[in-house]
Design a protein around this motif. Structure first.
Motif, PDB file in Angstrom:
ATOM      1  N   LEU A  95      -2.535  33.996  -6.164  1.00  0.00           N
ATOM      2  CA  LEU A  95      -1.478  33.021  -5.885  1.00  0.00           C
ATOM      3  C   LEU A  95      -2.082  31.636  -5.648  1.00  0.00           C
ATOM      4  CD1 LEU A  95       0.657  35.251  -3.496  1.00  0.00           C
ATOM      5  CD2 LEU A  95       0.794  35.047  -5.993  1.00  0.00           C
ATOM      6  N   LYS A  96      -1.344  30.629  -6.072  1.00  0.00           N
ATOM      7  CA  LYS A  96      -1.898  29.270  -6.075  1.00  0.00           C
ATOM      8  C   LYS A  96      -1.243  28.323  -5.075  1.00  0.00           C
ATOM      9  CE  LYS A  96      -3.187  29.535 -10.961  1.00  0.00           C
ATOM     10  NZ  LYS A  96      -3.066  28.908 -12.300  1.00  0.00           N
ATOM     11  N   PHE A  97      -0.401  28.857  -4.185  1.00  0.00           N
ATOM     12  CA  PHE A  97       0.347  27.918  -3.344  1.00  0.00           C
ATOM     13  C   PHE A  97      -0.216  27.728  -1.935  1.00  0.00           C
ATOM     14  CE2 PHE A  97       2.969  31.877  -3.665  1.00  0.00           C
ATOM     15  CZ  PHE A  97       2.788  32.367  -2.385  1.00  0.00           C
ATOM     16  N   LEU A  98      -1.307  28.405  -1.570  1.00  0.00           N
ATOM     17  CA  LEU A  98      -1.827  28.239  -0.209  1.00  0.00           C
ATOM     18  C   LEU A  98      -2.333  26.821   0.030  1.00  0.00           C
ATOM     19  CD1 LEU A  98      -2.526  29.458   2.540  1.00  0.00           C
ATOM     20  CD2 LEU A  98      -4.754  30.092   1.613  1.00  0.00           C
ATOM     21  N   THR A  99      -3.026  26.235  -0.950  1.00  0.00           N
ATOM     22  CA  THR A  99      -3.549  24.882  -0.770  1.00  0.00           C
ATOM     23  C   THR A  99      -2.413  23.895  -0.516  1.00  0.00           C
ATOM     24  OG1 THR A  99      -5.290  25.445  -2.353  1.00  0.00           O
ATOM     25  CG2 THR A  99      -5.104  23.152  -1.702  1.00  0.00           C
ATOM     26  N   GLY A 100      -1.304  24.052  -1.235  1.00  0.00           N
ATOM     27  CA  GLY A 100      -0.155  23.178  -1.020  1.00  0.00           C
ATOM     28  C   GLY A 100       0.447  23.342   0.358  1.00  0.00           C
ATOM     29  N   ILE A 101       0.455  24.568   0.871  1.00  0.00           N
ATOM     30  CA  ILE A 101       0.965  24.835   2.218  1.00  0.00           C
ATOM     31  C   ILE A 101       0.066  24.188   3.272  1.00  0.00           C
ATOM     32  CG2 ILE A 101       1.298  26.669   3.938  1.00  0.00           C
ATOM     33  CD1 ILE A 101       3.544  26.773   2.003  1.00  0.00           C
ATOM     34  N   LEU A 102      -1.239  24.174   3.013  1.00  0.00           N
ATOM     35  CA  LEU A 102      -2.201  23.679   4.005  1.00  0.00           C
ATOM     36  C   LEU A 102      -2.424  22.167   3.937  1.00  0.00           C
ATOM     37  CD1 LEU A 102      -4.958  26.448   3.700  1.00  0.00           C
ATOM     38  CD2 LEU A 102      -3.346  26.157   5.578  1.00  0.00           C
ATOM     39  N   GLU A 103      -2.082  21.549   2.827  1.00  0.00           N
ATOM     40  CA  GLU A 103      -2.355  20.118   2.651  1.00  0.00           C
ATOM     41  C   GLU A 103      -1.781  19.297   3.800  1.00  0.00           C
ATOM     42  OE1 GLU A 103      -4.199  17.369   1.589  1.00  0.00           O
ATOM     43  OE2 GLU A 103      -4.066  18.408  -0.334  1.00  0.00           O
ATOM     44  N   ASN A 104      -2.587  18.357   4.295  1.00  0.00           N
ATOM     45  CA  ASN A 104      -2.202  17.432   5.385  1.00  0.00           C
ATOM     46  C   ASN A 104      -2.078  18.126   6.735  1.00  0.00           C
ATOM     47  OD1 ASN A 104      -1.900  15.374   3.430  1.00  0.00           O
ATOM     48  ND2 ASN A 104       0.229  15.996   3.046  1.00  0.00           N
ATOM     49  N   ILE A 105      -2.667  19.290   6.918  1.00  0.00           N
ATOM     50  CA  ILE A 105      -2.540  20.006   8.186  1.00  0.00           C
ATOM     51  C   ILE A 105      -3.306  19.276   9.277  1.00  0.00           C
ATOM     52  CG2 ILE A 105      -4.526  21.528   7.775  1.00  0.00           C
ATOM     53  CD1 ILE A 105      -2.914  23.788   9.111  1.00  0.00           C
ATOM     54  N   SER A 106      -2.745  19.279  10.478  1.00  0.00           N
ATOM     55  CA  SER A 106      -3.375  18.635  11.629  1.00  0.00           C
ATOM     56  C   SER A 106      -4.283  19.638  12.334  1.00  0.00           C
ATOM     57  CB  SER A 106      -2.309  18.121  12.594  1.00  0.00           C
ATOM     58  OG  SER A 106      -2.901  17.547  13.736  1.00  0.00           O
ATOM     59  N   ARG A 114      -7.189  16.541   4.394  1.00  0.00           N
ATOM     60  CA  ARG A 114      -6.722  16.286   3.032  1.00  0.00           C
ATOM     61  C   ARG A 114      -7.555  17.127   2.069  1.00  0.00           C
ATOM     62  NH1 ARG A 114      -3.764  11.433   3.365  1.00  0.00           N
ATOM     63  NH2 ARG A 114      -2.966  12.018   1.321  1.00  0.00           N
ATOM     64  N   LEU A 115      -6.902  18.043   1.393  1.00  0.00           N
ATOM     65  CA  LEU A 115      -7.600  18.981   0.504  1.00  0.00           C
ATOM     66  C   LEU A 115      -7.541  18.560  -0.956  1.00  0.00           C
ATOM     67  CD1 LEU A 115      -6.240  22.273   2.130  1.00  0.00           C
ATOM     68  CD2 LEU A 115      -8.439  21.159   2.555  1.00  0.00           C
ATOM     69  N   GLY A 116      -6.801  17.525  -1.245  1.00  0.00           N
ATOM     70  CA  GLY A 116      -6.705  17.046  -2.620  1.00  0.00           C
ATOM     71  C   GLY A 116      -5.589  17.670  -3.426  1.00  0.00           C
ATOM     72  N   GLU A 117      -4.694  18.403  -2.770  1.00  0.00           N
ATOM     73  CA  GLU A 117      -3.572  19.021  -3.477  1.00  0.00           C
ATOM     74  C   GLU A 117      -2.593  17.933  -3.943  1.00  0.00           C
ATOM     75  OE1 GLU A 117      -1.137  21.308  -5.356  1.00  0.00           O
ATOM     76  OE2 GLU A 117      -2.852  22.264  -4.372  1.00  0.00           O
ATOM     77  N   LYS A 118      -2.297  17.914  -5.245  1.00  0.00           N
ATOM     78  CA  LYS A 118      -1.450  16.863  -5.807  1.00  0.00           C
ATOM     79  C   LYS A 118       0.033  17.082  -5.505  1.00  0.00           C
ATOM     80  CE  LYS A 118      -4.692  15.886  -9.555  1.00  0.00           C
ATOM     81  NZ  LYS A 118      -4.920  15.872 -11.030  1.00  0.00           N
ATOM     82  N   GLU A 119       0.408  18.329  -5.237  1.00  0.00           N
ATOM     83  CA  GLU A 119       1.812  18.631  -4.935  1.00  0.00           C
ATOM     84  C   GLU A 119       1.907  19.391  -3.611  1.00  0.00           C
ATOM     85  OE1 GLU A 119       3.615  20.638  -8.206  1.00  0.00           O
ATOM     86  OE2 GLU A 119       3.170  19.046  -9.637  1.00  0.00           O
ATOM     87  N   PRO A 120       1.701  18.687  -2.494  1.00  0.00           N
ATOM     88  CA  PRO A 120       1.770  19.364  -1.187  1.00  0.00           C
ATOM     89  C   PRO A 120       3.165  19.896  -0.914  1.00  0.00           C
ATOM     90  CG  PRO A 120       1.660  16.987  -0.896  1.00  0.00           C
ATOM     91  CD  PRO A 120       1.421  17.248  -2.356  1.00  0.00           C
ATOM     92  N   TYR A 121       3.227  21.013  -0.207  1.00  0.00           N
ATOM     93  CA  TYR A 121       4.517  21.618   0.118  1.00  0.00           C
ATOM     94  C   TYR A 121       5.262  20.779   1.145  1.00  0.00           C
ATOM     95  CZ  TYR A 121       7.942  25.305   0.919  1.00  0.00           C
ATOM     96  OH  TYR A 121       9.105  26.015   1.011  1.00  0.00           O
ATOM     97  N   PHE A 122       4.504  20.182   2.082  1.00  0.00           N
ATOM     98  CA  PHE A 122       5.099  19.328   3.118  1.00  0.00           C
ATOM     99  C   PHE A 122       4.608  17.891   2.917  1.00  0.00           C
ATOM    100  CE2 PHE A 122       4.655  23.545   5.036  1.00  0.00           C
ATOM    101  CZ  PHE A 122       5.943  23.785   5.470  1.00  0.00           C
ATOM    102  N   TYR A 124       3.320  14.253   4.019  1.00  0.00           N
ATOM    103  CA  TYR A 124       2.393  13.851   5.079  1.00  0.00           C
ATOM    104  C   TYR A 124       3.150  13.475   6.349  1.00  0.00           C
ATOM    105  CZ  TYR A 124      -1.516  11.484   7.380  1.00  0.00           C
ATOM    106  OH  TYR A 124      -2.489  11.114   8.265  1.00  0.00           O
ATOM    107  N   GLU A 125       4.239  12.736   6.181  1.00  0.00           N
ATOM    108  CA  GLU A 125       4.976  12.237   7.359  1.00  0.00           C
ATOM    109  C   GLU A 125       5.747  13.344   8.071  1.00  0.00           C
ATOM    110  OE1 GLU A 125       7.176  11.006   3.529  1.00  0.00           O
ATOM    111  OE2 GLU A 125       5.110  11.080   4.299  1.00  0.00           O
ATOM    112  N   ASP A 126       5.876  14.507   7.437  1.00  0.00           N
ATOM    113  CA  ASP A 126       6.590  15.615   8.090  1.00  0.00           C
ATOM    114  C   ASP A 126       5.817  16.164   9.285  1.00  0.00           C
ATOM    115  OD1 ASP A 126       8.597  15.414   6.258  1.00  0.00           O
ATOM    116  OD2 ASP A 126       7.949  17.120   5.026  1.00  0.00           O
ATOM    117  N   GLU A 127       4.481  16.067   9.231  1.00  0.00           N
ATOM    118  CA  GLU A 127       3.622  16.619  10.282  1.00  0.00           C
ATOM    119  C   GLU A 127       4.016  18.062  10.599  1.00  0.00           C
ATOM    120  OE1 GLU A 127       3.150  14.167  13.708  1.00  0.00           O
ATOM    121  OE2 GLU A 127       2.761  12.353  12.549  1.00  0.00           O
ATOM    122  N   ALA A 128       4.129  18.863   9.558  1.00  0.00           N
ATOM    123  CA  ALA A 128       4.571  20.255   9.702  1.00  0.00           C
ATOM    124  C   ALA A 128       3.639  21.035  10.617  1.00  0.00           C
ATOM    125  CB  ALA A 128       4.627  20.927   8.325  1.00  0.00           C
TER     126      ALA A 128
END
Length: 255
Positions: A95-106, A114-122, A124-128
């Motif tokens: 599965l390829k969506f973990l990086t998008g889930i983790l992108e911008n994690i605090s 910042r992991l370099g994911e071009k299509e983050p799930y959240f 940046y300003e959401d601060e999920a």
């Protein structure tokens, strides 16, 4: 040609063809080794137990996710086949969506990762939160299965980059590291024409350096987060399929 010569044990000739084929493949792709090095250096410097503790966040509690990770060609597919033969386990593939889930994690007092994911799930300003990230991952897993399963397996090998982060957002997830002898692993990668990705595998120098970075990162996870990862050797799996299968099922907490 390399495969044909290998099949008749003309190994020197086979290896020359692997080198030529790999060189031709590398000319068709862009690979930034320096970017790879930066990511390998960044993750262990940021994802530490101290930083996770400082974050004072909790992940999403679910025992459904199972991660099989490690180098490509290290036995992850065999392990998924063993587990998914159990009636309570669904093998979801790579599965390829973990990086998008983790992108911008605090991560605690460290900056946002910042992991370099071009299509983050959240955004940046959401601060999920970690909990929301883990919950969304589990929801995406569940949509892949045809019925409710107790365990769902993600066997993306490259998730070895994120062991500490997986533990943060999914503290009850099972993480299995598939190991294989370094030479066998690297030779198998070098001799394969991958459908996509793994650009480092077509040049022996880049392949060797990538493997060293991978191994150092796995040592970091074992030192920084002891007991989080269950390690299985590919050679043991092949030599004793039933014994290893029982051990894996026991690790997952299933009958």
């Amino acid at each position: 040609l390399a495969k044909a010569f290998e099949d008749v044990s003309e190994l020197d000739t086979a290896f020359r063809h692997y080198e030529i084929g790999g060189g031709k493949k590398r000319k068709t792709m862009k690979y930034d080794e320096r970017a790879s090095v930066r990511l390998f250096n960044l993750i262990p410097s940021v994802v530490t137990q101290a930083n996770l503790d400082a974050a004072k966040q909790v992940g999403f509690k679910s025992q459904q996710p199972v991660f099989i990770l490690g180098m490509p060609r290290s036995g992850t597919s065999l392990m998924e086949q063993i587990l998914s033969s159990h009636p309570d386990v669904f093998g979801a593939g790579e599965l390829k969506f973990l990086t998008g889930i983790l992108e911008n994690i605090s991560i605690g007092q460290a900056s946002r990762l910042r992991l370099g994911e071009k299509e983050p799930y959240f955004k940046y300003e959401d601060e999920a939160s970690w909990e929301l990230r883990g919950q969304r991952y589990v929801e995406k897993l569940q949509k892949l299965a045809d019925k409710p399963y107790e365990r769902i397996v993600d066997k993306m090998p490259g998730n070895f980059n994120f062991v500490g982060l997986i533990h943060a957002i999914l503290p009850e997830a099972k993480i299995i590291h598939s190991r294989r002898h370094p030479v066998e692993t690297c030779l198998s990668c070098y001799r394969i024409h991958f459908a996509e990705g793994h650009h480092w595998s077509y040049n022996l120098g880049q392949l060797g350096r990538f493997y060293k970075r991978y191994w150092n990162l796995m040592k970091h996870w074992k030192t920084e987060f002891p007991g989080v990862m269950h390690e299985v050797r590919y050679e043991d799996n092949v030599a004793d399929v039933e014994g290893q299968a029982r051990s894996l099922i026991d690790y997952l907490g299933l009958e």
